[in-house]
Design a protein around this motif. Structure first.
Motif, PDB file in Angstrom:
ATOM      1  N   LEU A   1       6.933 -11.210   9.745  1.00  0.00           N
ATOM      2  CA  LEU A   1       6.602  -9.823   9.448  1.00  0.00           C
ATOM      3  C   LEU A   1       6.516  -8.974  10.714  1.00  0.00           C
ATOM      4  N   ASP A   2       6.690  -7.699  10.538  1.00  0.00           N
ATOM      5  CA  ASP A   2       6.514  -6.699  11.584  1.00  0.00           C
ATOM      6  C   ASP A   2       5.047  -6.644  11.999  1.00  0.00           C
ATOM      7  N   MET A   3       4.788  -6.267  13.255  1.00  0.00           N
ATOM      8  CA  MET A   3       3.411  -6.159  13.727  1.00  0.00           C
ATOM      9  C   MET A   3       2.643  -5.055  13.006  1.00  0.00           C
ATOM     10  N   HIS A   4       3.360  -4.139  12.355  1.00  0.00           N
ATOM     11  CA  HIS A   4       2.722  -3.066  11.599  1.00  0.00           C
ATOM     12  C   HIS A   4       2.561  -3.424  10.121  1.00  0.00           C
ATOM     13  N   ALA A   5       2.565  -4.688   9.833  1.00  0.00           N
ATOM     14  CA  ALA A   5       2.392  -5.126   8.452  1.00  0.00           C
ATOM     15  C   ALA A   5       0.935  -4.973   8.002  1.00  0.00           C
ATOM     16  N   ASN A   6       0.764  -4.547   6.747  1.00  0.00           N
ATOM     17  CA  ASN A   6      -0.535  -4.601   6.074  1.00  0.00           C
ATOM     18  C   ASN A   6      -0.514  -5.857   5.214  1.00  0.00           C
ATOM     19  N   ILE A   7      -1.074  -6.920   5.719  1.00  0.00           N
ATOM     20  CA  ILE A   7      -0.878  -8.241   5.110  1.00  0.00           C
ATOM     21  C   ILE A   7      -2.038  -8.579   4.180  1.00  0.00           C
ATOM     22  N   SER A   8      -1.704  -9.008   2.985  1.00  0.00           N
ATOM     23  CA  SER A   8      -2.722  -9.374   2.005  1.00  0.00           C
ATOM     24  C   SER A   8      -2.919 -10.886   1.963  1.00  0.00           C
TER      25      SER A   8
ATOM     26  N   PRO B   1       2.001  -1.944  -5.423  1.00  0.00           N
ATOM     27  CA  PRO B   1       1.421  -1.457  -4.168  1.00  0.00           C
ATOM     28  C   PRO B   1       1.523  -2.488  -3.037  1.00  0.00           C
ATOM     29  N   ASP B   2       1.484  -3.775  -3.400  1.00  0.00           N
ATOM     30  CA  ASP B   2       1.663  -4.852  -2.423  1.00  0.00           C
ATOM     31  C   ASP B   2       2.999  -5.520  -2.722  1.00  0.00           C
ATOM     32  N   MET B   3       4.069  -4.818  -2.370  1.00  0.00           N
ATOM     33  CA  MET B   3       5.397  -5.303  -2.717  1.00  0.00           C
ATOM     34  C   MET B   3       5.722  -6.636  -2.077  1.00  0.00           C
TER      35      MET B   3
ATOM     36  N   LYS C   1      -6.634   7.363  -1.186  1.00  0.00           N
ATOM     37  CA  LYS C   1      -7.230   7.093  -2.490  1.00  0.00           C
ATOM     38  C   LYS C   1      -7.399   5.605  -2.772  1.00  0.00           C
ATOM     39  N   SER C   2      -6.682   4.765  -2.028  1.00  0.00           N
ATOM     40  CA  SER C   2      -6.666   3.334  -2.366  1.00  0.00           C
ATOM     41  C   SER C   2      -7.142   2.425  -1.240  1.00  0.00           C
ATOM     42  N   ARG C   3      -7.460   2.970  -0.077  1.00  0.00           N
ATOM     43  CA  ARG C   3      -7.876   2.131   1.041  1.00  0.00           C
ATOM     44  C   ARG C   3      -9.233   1.482   0.763  1.00  0.00           C
ATOM     45  N   ARG C   4      -9.519   0.441   1.579  1.00  0.00           N
ATOM     46  CA  ARG C   4     -10.830  -0.201   1.494  1.00  0.00           C
ATOM     47  C   ARG C   4     -11.929   0.747   1.957  1.00  0.00           C
TER      48      ARG C   4
ATOM     49  N   ASP D   1      -1.226   3.975   1.928  1.00  0.00           N
ATOM     50  CA  ASP D   1      -2.532   4.070   1.273  1.00  0.00           C
ATOM     51  C   ASP D   1      -2.676   2.924   0.282  1.00  0.00           C
ATOM     52  N   VAL D   2      -2.999   1.749   0.823  1.00  0.00           N
ATOM     53  CA  VAL D   2      -3.151   0.542   0.006  1.00  0.00           C
ATOM     54  C   VAL D   2      -4.415  -0.198   0.431  1.00  0.00           C
ATOM     55  N   GLU D   3      -4.875  -1.083  -0.416  1.00  0.00           N
ATOM     56  CA  GLU D   3      -6.141  -1.761  -0.177  1.00  0.00           C
ATOM     57  C   GLU D   3      -6.124  -2.610   1.085  1.00  0.00           C
TER      58      GLU D   3
END
Length: 524
Positions: A138-145, A114-116, A506-509, A239-241
């Protein structure tokens, strides 16, 4: 010094039904070695910034492999394994390295990971060890962990939407990694991930509320000890954390300062969370406004200017001709840059019902293209166009018209573009003029409207139309804002709809604003 260049760039829309297979990457970009230089050295993309850094700073850039594909669905396990394993093996075989430069998107999701992006950078770190500096842009639309940040020494994000600073930010990453390799600096990073989103329709950084947030982020670079600051808008269709906004501060050896700056910037944005999620016009309202506000075509050779151009010439031209030119409608629900289908008919259907003329849009429809090619240039035929990928983007619309130009699809854009790209390909494509005053560019490959050369190369002058539909939200702005009398963002249905309540997460915070009202500290 030898720096490796590699990366997998994919913005994964987990709600899309079109998987990102290995074949999809092959159709877009899988480049190795010199092929990477040939593709990107003269572009404005991140990798060109890496190559520029090598030339100006004096390190050896060794391009290994780079893969990307347009934003579609989840990356298959087969695609990730084949692409990542080849890149990681190159990294093992061609070392040792003095630094590594990664060009990923930051919102990639694979069937297994999910966090490739975190997994990809984890393996890179494992291969090169703890002492070799690793940078990622990274792109500005990154979901960064937090894991992605922990796996790298320098994590830098583009700061503009539409993305016009990609090369500049890549150059900054290269410089910081170079200085780290020399021992001049010791980067310390901190990421703050407040529980909030910014809706896709409010992500344009040229106007409020994002404008001042970017300004605050840039100003924080003047703080002594700060090496760089980034603001990521996030990508709400994964849909990731870690989905949501984030701020990264990089300091020279000062972990406490990095944490403070990131948290201060995030707290400021929290006070604007309502403005960051306000709704926009419906399809009918947008078309009505377009019909009412159109005042005529733009004079030959005259363009509007982007908002940050404060020259006297720009002001004079803008003042004289600011209301002339097409009204450009941004089709949010069919945002190709967000992973949509490119064949939405929602706006087309309403425009047809309203009798809108002087109307221009592109539409992905290989079946219609094939029918036009078979009929030949000049033939008048009836078609049912668009709405064939899924049931989210409308039904096919019946049109009658004349087949115009037929073209193989590749074109080149030398003007500024979202992401800094230069070479494009629509696949076999056809200019189709309907009997009721509409022009449709039918394509056999999915693509957005981020370059006006897409139209010019087919003999279409968008300046001459009343209403132009651009599939996207911010990405078409560099292409169409210079000629538009006005841009109206349209809340259309689709896999990239601005109505996030239409998606089953289903997987968001939880909690996460605007779905819930979290208890997050506001700025003092």
């Amino acid at each position: 010094m030898r720096f490796a260049i590699l990366g997998i760039s994919h913005e994964t829309n987990t709600f899309s039904r079109v998987p990102a297979t290995y074949e999809e990457f092959e159709k877009a970009t899988i480049a190795r070695g010199q092929e990477i230089v040939d593709l990107y050295a003269e572009s404005q993309y991140t990798i060109s910034g890496y190559l520029q850094g090598a030339e100006e700073l004096g390190f050896e850039a060794v391009p290994l492999m780079y893969a990307n594909t347009g934003p579609i669905g989840t990356i298959t396990k087969d695609a990730y394994d084949r692409i990542a394993n080849e890149q990681h093996q190159m990294l093992r075989d061609q070392g040792p390295w003095d630094g590594v430069l990664i060009s990923n998107h930051g919102a990639a999701v694979s069937e297994e990971f999910p966090d490739m992006d975190a997994e990809f950078t984890r393996v890179v770190r494992e291969i090169v060890g703890p002492d070799v500096p690793v940078g990622v842009t990274l792109d500005m639309h990154a979901n960064i962990s937090k894991d992605t940040v922990a796996n790298t020494d320098v994590c830098i994000v583009w700061r503009t939407c539409p993305h016009l600073d990609t090369k500049l930010r890549g150059r900054k990453t290269a410089e910081l990694i170079y200085r780290t390799a020399l021992g001049e600096i010791k980067p310390e990073q901190f990421i703050e991930m407040p529980p909030m989103l910014v809706n896709i329709v409010k992500q344009f950084t040229g106007q409020e509320p994002m404008l001042s947030l970017v300004d605050e982020c840039v100003a924080a670079n003047e703080i002594e000890g700060v090496l760089d600051t980034s603001i990521a808008e996030g990508y709400p269709y994964a849909d990731v954390e870690e989905m949501g906004m984030s701020w990264i501060t990089i300091t020279d050896g000062d972990a406490e300062l990095a944490e403070k700056v990131s948290k201060d910037l995030a707290a400021s944005a929290w006070t604007k969370r309502v403005d960051l999620n306000k709704p926009v016009a419906s399809i009918k309202d947008a078309l009505t406004q377009a019909e009412e506000r159109y005042m005529g075509p733009k004079p030959e050779g005259v363009e509007n200017f982007m908002p940050d151009d404060g020259s006297a010439l720009a002001e004079a031209v803008e003042s004289e001709h600011s209301h002339l030119g097409p009204i450009v409608l941004m089709d949010v629900g069919d945002n190709i840059g967000g992973g949509s289908s490119a064949d939405s008919t929602h706006i087309l259907k309403v425009a047809q019902e309203m009798g809108v003329t002087g109307y221009l849009q592109s539409l992905y429809d290989p079946e219609a293209v094939e029918a036009c090619v078979a009929a030949g240039t000049g033939a008048e035929i009836a078609l049912d166009v668009g709405g064939k990928t899924d049931d989210m983007h409308g039904e096919p619309v019946h049109v009658v018209g004349t087949v115009g130009v037929i073209d193989d699809g590749p074109y080149e854009e030398t003007r500024p573009t979202h992401g800094g790209y230069r070479f494009y390909d629509d696949g076999k494509r056809v200019l189709f003029n309907t009997v009721d005053g509409m022009t449709i560019l039918l394509t056999s490959m999915r693509g957005g409207n981020t370059a006006r050369a897409q139209m010019y190369s087919m003999g279409i002058k968008p300046e001459d139309y009343r209403v132009v539909v651009a599939k996207g939200v911010s990405s078409p702005r560099p292409a169409y804002q210079p000629i538009a009398a006005e841009i109206i963002i349209v809340n259309s249905p689709g896999v990239t709809s601005a109505d996030l309540d239409t998606f089953e997460f289903k997987s968001r915070r939880i909690p996460l604003y605007p779905f819930e009202e979290p208890n997050y500290p506001e700025q003092d």
